[in-house]
Motif scaffolding. Structure first.
Motif, PDB file in Angstrom:
ATOM      1  N   VAL A 137       0.852  -1.184   0.020  1.00 34.05           N
ATOM      2  CA  VAL A 137      -0.289  -0.045  -0.054  1.00 34.05           C
ATOM      3  C   VAL A 137       0.873   1.232   0.080  1.00 34.05           C
ATOM      4  O   VAL A 137       1.896   1.254   0.594  1.00 34.05           O
ATOM      5  CB  VAL A 137      -1.011   0.256   1.206  1.00 34.05           C
ATOM      6  CG1 VAL A 137      -1.775   1.324   1.136  1.00 34.05           C
ATOM      7  CG2 VAL A 137      -1.858  -1.312   1.223  1.00 34.05           C
ATOM      8  N   LEU A 146      -1.687   0.418   8.507  1.00 38.45           N
ATOM      9  CA  LEU A 146      -2.749  -0.156   8.005  1.00 38.45           C
ATOM     10  C   LEU A 146      -2.910  -1.692   8.547  1.00 38.45           C
ATOM     11  O   LEU A 146      -1.908  -2.156   9.014  1.00 38.45           O
ATOM     12  CB  LEU A 146      -2.265  -0.511   6.282  1.00 38.45           C
ATOM     13  CG  LEU A 146      -2.017   0.521   5.388  1.00 38.45           C
ATOM     14  CD1 LEU A 146      -3.361   1.363   5.299  1.00 38.45           C
ATOM     15  CD2 LEU A 146      -0.784   1.571   5.765  1.00 38.45           C
ATOM     16  N   LEU A 191      -1.601  -0.862  -3.890  1.00 36.10           N
ATOM     17  CA  LEU A 191      -2.829  -0.119  -3.908  1.00 36.10           C
ATOM     18  C   LEU A 191      -2.443   1.353  -3.166  1.00 36.10           C
ATOM     19  O   LEU A 191      -1.427   1.645  -2.360  1.00 36.10           O
ATOM     20  CB  LEU A 191      -3.738  -0.842  -2.757  1.00 36.10           C
ATOM     21  CG  LEU A 191      -5.165   0.190  -2.208  1.00 36.10           C
ATOM     22  CD1 LEU A 191      -6.080   0.396  -3.417  1.00 36.10           C
ATOM     23  CD2 LEU A 191      -5.534  -0.595  -0.999  1.00 36.10           C
TER      24      LEU A 191
END
Length: 201
Positions: free
Chosen positions: A25, A40, A185
Motif C-alpha cells: 500500500v 494499515l 494499492l
C-alpha cells in the motif's frame, strides 16, 4: 532512529495459516506527497495476535517514533536517552499509566492489553507527543517516509483499515482482494496540519 522490531511491521502469526501473500500500500496526502506513520491493518475473528516487546525512545525531548503499532498484549519500554528527566503518561481509555520523573530505562515495561489509540505525553515537556495504536490482529504495517507499507496477509477478500493520528476524519474500510500478484494499492489520506512541536526549553 532507534526503533525496535515490530513497531512498524505486521507479522502473520495465526496458527494454521500456512500461506500468505505480500500486499503493498502507498499512502499519499491530497497533494500527492507520501504520508508516513499511517497504520494499515486487517481484522479477523480468526486472527489471534501475539504480544511483542518494543521500545519508544525519548531523544532530544521528542518521542521516537511518533507513531507505533503493536498487537494486544505487547509490552513497551520507554528508555530516556536525554540527559534530563522525563515524566511519561497517558490518560487514554485504552491505556492509562504514568512513569514519574526518571532517567535511563524504567525497570518494568508497560503492558498494552486493550485495543485502541493511546496518546502519550510528557508532564514536563508539553510539546512531546506520540501515539500507540494497539490492534487486535497480527496483520498490520506502518508506512515509511516514502508512504509505503507492506503487509503479509492471507489470500482472499479482506477489509483494509487505515489509521493516522492526523486524519481529518476516519476512513471507511477498503475492500481488497489479496492474491500472489496483487497490484500495489494507493490510498489518499486527508490530514490536518500538525502543530509545531518545537521545544521551548
Amino acid at each position: 532512529m532507534l526503533i525496535r522490531p515490530l513497531l512498524g511491521f505486521g507479522l502473520l502469526l495465526l496458527a494454521g495459516v500456512s500461506t500468505a501473500a505480500e500486499f503493498s500500500v502507498r499512502v499519499v496526502g491530497r497533494d500527492g506527497k507520501p504520508v508516513a506513520d499511517a497504520v494499515l491493518y486487517v481484522e479477523s475473528a480468526a486472527a489471534k495476535p501475539v504480544g511483542v516487546t518494543a521500545e519508544i525512545d525519548q531523544i532530544n525531548k521528542e518521542f521516537v517514533p511518533y507513531v507505533s503499532v503493536v498487537p494486544v498484549g505487547s509490552k513497551i519500554r520507554f528508555p530516556n536517552r536525554d540527559n534530563i528527566r522525563h515524566h511519561v503518561y497517558s490518560f487514554s481509555d485504552a491505556k492509562k499509566f504514568e512513569l514519574k520523573l526518571y532517567s535511563g530505562v524504567p525497570s518494568e515495561p508497560v503492558t498494552f492489553d486493550k485495543a485502541g489509540v493511546v496518546a502519550l505525553g510528557c508532564n514536563i515537556h508539553d510539546w512531546m507527543l506520540a501515539y500507540v495504536l494497539v490492534v487486535d490482529t497480527p496483520w498490520f504495517a506502518r508506512s515509511n517516509e516514502q508512504g509505503l507499507a507492506t503487509l503479509q496477509l492471507p489470500p482472499g477478500p479482506q477489509q483494509l483499515q487505515l489509521w493516522h493520528p492526523d486524519l481529518e476524519q476516519p476512513l471507511a474500510a477498503i475492500a481488497i482482494t489479496v492474491t500472489d500478484h496483487a497490484a500495489p494499492l494507493t490510498v489518499t489520506a486527508a490530514l490536518r496540519p500538525r502543530a509545531s512541536t518545537e521545544a521551548s526549553y
